[in-house]
Write a protein that holds these residues in place. Sequence first.
Motif, PDB file in Angstrom:
ATOM      1  N   ASP A   1       0.803  -1.220   0.000  1.00  0.00           N
ATOM      2  CA  ASP A   1       0.000   0.000   0.000  1.00  0.00           C
ATOM      3  C   ASP A   1       0.840   1.275   0.000  1.00  0.00           C
ATOM      4  N   ILE A   2       2.080   1.221   0.496  1.00  0.00           N
ATOM      5  CA  ILE A   2       2.927   2.410   0.399  1.00  0.00           C
ATOM      6  C   ILE A   2       3.284   2.685  -1.054  1.00  0.00           C
ATOM      7  N   SER A   3       3.727   1.655  -1.757  1.00  0.00           N
ATOM      8  CA  SER A   3       4.055   1.821  -3.178  1.00  0.00           C
ATOM      9  C   SER A   3       2.842   2.261  -3.980  1.00  0.00           C
ATOM     10  N   MET A   4       1.704   1.658  -3.706  1.00  0.00           N
ATOM     11  CA  MET A   4       0.520   1.866  -4.539  1.00  0.00           C
ATOM     12  C   MET A   4      -0.151   3.210  -4.273  1.00  0.00           C
TER      13      MET A   4
ATOM     14  N   GLY B   1      -0.048   6.973  -6.214  1.00  0.00           N
ATOM     15  CA  GLY B   1      -1.310   7.697  -6.130  1.00  0.00           C
ATOM     16  C   GLY B   1      -2.520   6.913  -6.599  1.00  0.00           C
ATOM     17  N   MET B   2      -2.544   5.608  -6.349  1.00  0.00           N
ATOM     18  CA  MET B   2      -3.661   4.773  -6.782  1.00  0.00           C
ATOM     19  C   MET B   2      -4.954   5.149  -6.066  1.00  0.00           C
ATOM     20  N   THR B   3      -6.051   4.905  -6.728  1.00  0.00           N
ATOM     21  CA  THR B   3      -7.364   4.996  -6.091  1.00  0.00           C
ATOM     22  C   THR B   3      -7.691   3.677  -5.409  1.00  0.00           C
ATOM     23  N   GLY B   4      -8.714   3.696  -4.579  1.00  0.00           N
ATOM     24  CA  GLY B   4      -9.153   2.455  -3.952  1.00  0.00           C
ATOM     25  C   GLY B   4      -9.590   1.419  -4.971  1.00  0.00           C
ATOM     26  N   GLU B   5     -10.297   1.863  -6.009  1.00  0.00           N
ATOM     27  CA  GLU B   5     -10.735   0.940  -7.056  1.00  0.00           C
ATOM     28  C   GLU B   5      -9.549   0.301  -7.764  1.00  0.00           C
ATOM     29  N   ALA B   6      -8.515   1.104  -8.034  1.00  0.00           N
ATOM     30  CA  ALA B   6      -7.332   0.577  -8.707  1.00  0.00           C
ATOM     31  C   ALA B   6      -6.592  -0.411  -7.807  1.00  0.00           C
ATOM     32  N   PHE B   7      -6.538  -0.126  -6.514  1.00  0.00           N
ATOM     33  CA  PHE B   7      -5.931  -1.057  -5.568  1.00  0.00           C
ATOM     34  C   PHE B   7      -6.660  -2.392  -5.614  1.00  0.00           C
ATOM     35  N   TYR B   8      -7.972  -2.350  -5.542  1.00  0.00           N
ATOM     36  CA  TYR B   8      -8.760  -3.586  -5.567  1.00  0.00           C
ATOM     37  C   TYR B   8      -8.484  -4.375  -6.847  1.00  0.00           C
ATOM     38  N   GLN B   9      -8.458  -3.699  -7.965  1.00  0.00           N
ATOM     39  CA  GLN B   9      -8.235  -4.395  -9.236  1.00  0.00           C
ATOM     40  C   GLN B   9      -6.837  -5.000  -9.297  1.00  0.00           C
ATOM     41  N   ALA B  10      -5.846  -4.297  -8.758  1.00  0.00           N
ATOM     42  CA  ALA B  10      -4.483  -4.832  -8.737  1.00  0.00           C
ATOM     43  C   ALA B  10      -4.413  -6.098  -7.887  1.00  0.00           C
ATOM     44  N   VAL B  11      -5.072  -6.099  -6.738  1.00  0.00           N
ATOM     45  CA  VAL B  11      -5.095  -7.286  -5.885  1.00  0.00           C
ATOM     46  C   VAL B  11      -5.753  -8.451  -6.611  1.00  0.00           C
ATOM     47  N   VAL B  12      -6.864  -8.179  -7.266  1.00  0.00           N
ATOM     48  CA  VAL B  12      -7.570  -9.231  -8.016  1.00  0.00           C
ATOM     49  C   VAL B  12      -6.693  -9.767  -9.143  1.00  0.00           C
ATOM     50  N   ASP B  13      -6.072  -8.881  -9.890  1.00  0.00           N
ATOM     51  CA  ASP B  13      -5.223  -9.317 -11.002  1.00  0.00           C
ATOM     52  C   ASP B  13      -4.039 -10.148 -10.507  1.00  0.00           C
ATOM     53  N   GLN B  14      -3.430  -9.709  -9.418  1.00  0.00           N
ATOM     54  CA  GLN B  14      -2.318 -10.465  -8.843  1.00  0.00           C
ATOM     55  C   GLN B  14      -2.779 -11.850  -8.415  1.00  0.00           C
TER      56      GLN B  14
ATOM     57  N   ASN C   1      -6.055   1.471   6.018  1.00  0.00           N
ATOM     58  CA  ASN C   1      -7.226   1.504   6.875  1.00  0.00           C
ATOM     59  C   ASN C   1      -7.774   2.900   7.110  1.00  0.00           C
ATOM     60  N   GLN C   2      -7.376   3.841   6.260  1.00  0.00           N
ATOM     61  CA  GLN C   2      -8.076   5.123   6.244  1.00  0.00           C
ATOM     62  C   GLN C   2      -9.534   4.863   5.833  1.00  0.00           C
ATOM     63  N   PRO C   3     -10.488   5.614   6.351  1.00  0.00           N
ATOM     64  CA  PRO C   3     -11.899   5.296   6.108  1.00  0.00           C
ATOM     65  C   PRO C   3     -12.260   5.146   4.633  1.00  0.00           C
ATOM     66  N   PHE C   4     -11.709   5.996   3.773  1.00  0.00           N
ATOM     67  CA  PHE C   4     -12.123   5.944   2.366  1.00  0.00           C
ATOM     68  C   PHE C   4     -11.470   4.803   1.590  1.00  0.00           C
ATOM     69  N   ARG C   5     -10.523   4.092   2.220  1.00  0.00           N
ATOM     70  CA  ARG C   5      -9.906   2.934   1.568  1.00  0.00           C
ATOM     71  C   ARG C   5     -10.355   1.608   2.176  1.00  0.00           C
ATOM     72  N   GLN C   6     -10.905   1.633   3.359  1.00  0.00           N
ATOM     73  CA  GLN C   6     -11.209   0.406   4.085  1.00  0.00           C
ATOM     74  C   GLN C   6     -12.076  -0.553   3.285  1.00  0.00           C
ATOM     75  N   LYS C   7     -13.092  -0.037   2.622  1.00  0.00           N
ATOM     76  CA  LYS C   7     -14.012  -0.947   1.932  1.00  0.00           C
ATOM     77  C   LYS C   7     -13.326  -1.695   0.791  1.00  0.00           C
ATOM     78  N   TYR C   8     -12.285  -1.111   0.218  1.00  0.00           N
ATOM     79  CA  TYR C   8     -11.587  -1.791  -0.880  1.00  0.00           C
ATOM     80  C   TYR C   8     -10.713  -2.917  -0.350  1.00  0.00           C
ATOM     81  N   LEU C   9     -10.168  -2.734   0.847  1.00  0.00           N
ATOM     82  CA  LEU C   9      -9.466  -3.834   1.476  1.00  0.00           C
ATOM     83  C   LEU C   9     -10.432  -4.968   1.796  1.00  0.00           C
ATOM     84  N   GLU C  10     -11.554  -4.639   2.385  1.00  0.00           N
ATOM     85  CA  GLU C  10     -12.539  -5.669   2.739  1.00  0.00           C
ATOM     86  C   GLU C  10     -13.017  -6.414   1.498  1.00  0.00           C
TER      87      GLU C  10
END
Length: 237
Positions: A152-155, A160-173, A198-207
């Motif tokens: 998450d530091i790199s991303m 500057g990834m968005t939460g949606e982009a983070f989720y997609q990267a995890v799925v692709d990996q 775990n900032q509020p606006f990112r939490q749902k993408y982790l879940e």
Amino acid sequence: MLQPDPLNYGWRDYALRVGIWRMMEALDAHKMRASVLLNADCCKHYPQVIEAGKQRKWAWLAHGKNNSIFHTGMDVDTERKVLKDIVETISKGTGQAVKGWLGPALTETFETPRLLKELGLTYVLDWCADDQPFALNVPGMMSVPYGIELNDISMFVSMGMTGEAFYQAVVDQFDRLYKDGEKTGRVMALCLHPFIINQPFRQKYLEKALAYIAGHDAVWLTTSDDIASHYADNYMK
């Protein structure tokens, strides 16, 4: 350079006040156990977090004394003493033998693996060179995969990834490693810092990402300690 530094101190202190508890909830929902990269100083300053992790049977890895003291350039006698203090502090604080190491900012010296072996450790995470464990040149020591890019530091901070982009990267990996795993196992390390993910606006993408991973069959939701033990038992004899 700022003394005091409310911005950076406060940003990271969010992890211990709020973020880590959100992370626990997300992991608990899928019965996932964390592999904690623990600064030894945390045993003194944050015993409530240590206790919560012990209740969840988390794995505790040594991650230096703190994230400000790097190991690059240490002479061997100094590093031996420093590592001994780190490992003993974490073992006492967590009640668990330390088996793994990730250097602060992934730093080592050329002697680090040998010195860690002297202290009873069996693996390091610093060498992000494979999707599987591999033996090091120090007999009995191995590398277990860590994710320098799926981090998450790199991303978020670097790219500057968005939460949606983070989720997609995890799925692709996950999807690629899951496919590769049809032939032989692969390790997917999802590297998280609770003051970031775990900032509020990112939490749902982790879940959402954790639910996606846990929703697949034949996935071993485990710790780096267990991965290292499995590799040692089956591939290092």
